[in-house]
Design a protein around this motif. Structure first.
Motif, short mmCIF file in Angstrom:
data_model
loop_
_atom_site.label_atom_id
_atom_site.label_comp_id
_atom_site.label_asym_id
_atom_site.label_seq_id
_atom_site.Cartn_x
_atom_site.Cartn_y
_atom_site.Cartn_z
N ASN A 145 -3.97 25.52 5.03
CA ASN A 145 -4.81 24.68 3.85
C ASN A 145 -3.78 24.02 2.94
N LYS A 146 -2.84 24.76 2.32
CA LYS A 146 -1.89 24.20 1.31
C LYS A 146 -1.20 23.02 2.07
N ALA A 147 -0.69 22.96 3.24
CA ALA A 147 0.14 22.12 3.91
C ALA A 147 -0.72 20.76 3.97
N ARG A 148 -2.01 21.10 4.39
CA ARG A 148 -2.73 19.71 4.36
C ARG A 148 -3.09 19.24 2.90
N ASN A 149 -3.29 20.14 1.97
CA ASN A 149 -3.56 19.55 0.72
C ASN A 149 -2.07 18.65 0.22
N ASP A 150 -1.05 19.43 0.57
CA ASP A 150 0.16 18.82 0.02
C ASP A 150 0.33 17.41 0.69
N PHE A 151 0.21 17.47 2.02
CA PHE A 151 0.03 16.13 2.72
C PHE A 151 -0.61 15.13 2.14
N ASN A 152 -1.93 15.45 1.80
CA ASN A 152 -2.80 14.55 1.27
C ASN A 152 -2.35 14.04 -0.30
N GLU A 153 -1.77 14.75 -0.97
CA GLU A 153 -1.18 14.40 -2.18
C GLU A 153 -0.05 13.32 -2.11
N VAL A 154 0.92 13.63 -1.14
CA VAL A 154 2.23 12.86 -0.95
C VAL A 154 1.74 11.27 -0.29
N ALA A 155 0.68 11.59 0.64
CA ALA A 155 0.14 10.34 1.13
C ALA A 155 -0.71 9.46 -0.04
N ARG A 156 -1.30 10.08 -0.84
CA ARG A 156 -2.15 9.50 -1.90
C ARG A 156 -0.95 8.75 -2.89
N GLU A 157 -0.03 9.52 -3.29
CA GLU A 157 0.93 8.75 -3.95
C GLU A 157 1.66 7.73 -3.36
N TYR A 158 1.94 7.59 -1.93
CA TYR A 158 2.65 6.64 -1.23
C TYR A 158 1.48 5.35 -1.16
N ASN A 159 0.34 5.84 -0.79
CA ASN A 159 -0.64 4.70 -0.88
C ASN A 159 -0.95 3.88 -2.30
N THR A 160 -1.02 4.89 -3.10
CA THR A 160 -1.20 4.19 -4.67
C THR A 160 0.14 3.09 -4.91
N LYS A 161 1.22 3.57 -4.52
CA LYS A 161 2.41 2.80 -4.82
C LYS A 161 2.38 1.35 -3.69
N ARG A 162 1.94 1.46 -2.56
CA ARG A 162 1.94 0.33 -1.68
C ARG A 162 0.74 -0.42 -2.16
N ARG A 163 -0.29 -0.15 -2.88
CA ARG A 163 -1.29 -1.02 -3.21
C ARG A 163 -0.94 -1.60 -4.62
N THR A 164 0.08 -1.23 -5.31
CA THR A 164 0.38 -1.39 -6.55
C THR A 164 1.09 -2.64 -6.99
N PHE A 165 0.71 -3.63 -7.50
CA PHE A 165 1.24 -4.85 -7.96
C PHE A 165 2.61 -4.61 -8.88
N PRO A 166 3.95 -5.11 -8.52
CA PRO A 166 4.18 -6.10 -7.27
C PRO A 166 4.48 -5.45 -5.93
N THR A 167 4.84 -4.30 -5.92
CA THR A 167 5.16 -3.37 -5.01
C THR A 167 4.17 -3.69 -3.65
N ASN A 168 3.14 -4.12 -3.87
CA ASN A 168 2.25 -4.49 -2.64
C ASN A 168 2.60 -5.48 -2.04
N ILE A 169 3.44 -6.32 -2.68
CA ILE A 169 3.91 -7.65 -1.91
C ILE A 169 5.04 -7.25 -0.76
N ILE A 170 5.96 -6.28 -1.07
CA ILE A 170 7.02 -5.97 -0.65
C ILE A 170 6.46 -4.96 0.68
N ALA A 171 5.46 -4.26 0.49
CA ALA A 171 4.71 -3.43 1.42
C ALA A 171 4.07 -4.54 2.45
N SER A 172 3.57 -5.28 2.08
CA SER A 172 2.91 -6.51 2.91
C SER A 172 4.03 -7.13 3.97
N VAL A 173 5.21 -7.62 3.22
CA VAL A 173 6.07 -8.23 3.88
C VAL A 173 6.94 -7.29 5.10
N PHE A 174 7.16 -6.29 4.62
CA PHE A 174 8.04 -5.17 5.56
C PHE A 174 6.89 -4.19 6.17
#
Length: 202
Positions: A145-174
């Motif tokens: 349960n804890k490992a799943r919650n931890d995974f969701n948290e770091v995945a959410r942080e990553y997804n937020t960063k990759r959608r945030t301008f202007p990092t989303n441009i780099i995420a799209s290019v690469f």
């Protein structure tokens, strides 16, 4: 000449600034992606820990409940099916995670049925090895349960960063793809767990 030199200097400064921005954005995404992969490895480790406990649990129950063959075979089959479902965290899709979660959910359900069998066998319930395995299994469910919650948290942080301008441009290019999340089981507001009739870890 002076204007030309000034222009070159300005272009150089802009190029360096652009390079630094791309470098920082790219490295930040790589770091967060590594965090997701590390969190996923921990999820797999905890599920493997549970899978490793199952053979001993089945053998212990079998010694006292030989007539529960269907239940015992159900646990063994669910474990075998779950170990066949693997995910490459660098190419993880929502469909992959859904399939993985469903297979592990089948193991949880099979284990719940197996533990319920003990209610009909007082000698089994009193067996020290069985009680120890119950404790280990419940602790493992809490770690899952804890490992799943931890995974969701770091995945959410990553997804937020990759959608945030202007990092989303780099995420799209690469081609930094979005990471999926563990979803709550239908009809449940908590991660799957095995109920041993105790309040520990709840």
């Amino acid at each position: 000449m002076k204007k030309g030199c000034i222009g070159l200097v300005v272009l150089g400064v802009i190029a360096l600034a652009l390079f630094g921005w791309v470098k920082n954005g790219y490295n930040g995404l790589v770091t967060d992606q590594e965090s997701v992969e590390t969190a996923w490895a921990n999820v797999e480790s905890q599920y493997q820990r549970r899978a490793d406990l199952i053979p001993n649990l089945v053998e212990t129950v079998k010694g006292y409940a030989k007539h529960e063959q269907e239940t015992l075979e159900g646990v063994i089959e669910a474990r075998a099916n779950a170990t066949k479902v693997t995910i490459d965290p660098t190419k993880m899709t929502p469909e992959d995670l859904q399939k993985y979660q469903a297979a592990q959910g089948d193991v949880t359900n099979a284990l719940s049925r197996l533990i319920a069998v003990s209610e009909s066998y007082p000698d089994l319930k009193a067996n020290e090895n069985f009680k120890d395995l119950q404790t280990q299994l419940e602790g493992t469910e809490n770690r899952i349960n804890k490992a799943r919650n931890d995974f969701n948290e770091v995945a959410r942080e990553y997804n937020t960063k990759r959608r945030t301008f202007p990092t989303n441009i780099i995420a799209s290019v690469f081609n930094f793809g979005e990471k999926p999340y563990f979803q709550a089981q239908e009809g449940a507001d908590k991660a799957p767990k095995v109920d041993f009739g105790t309040s520990e870890g709840k």
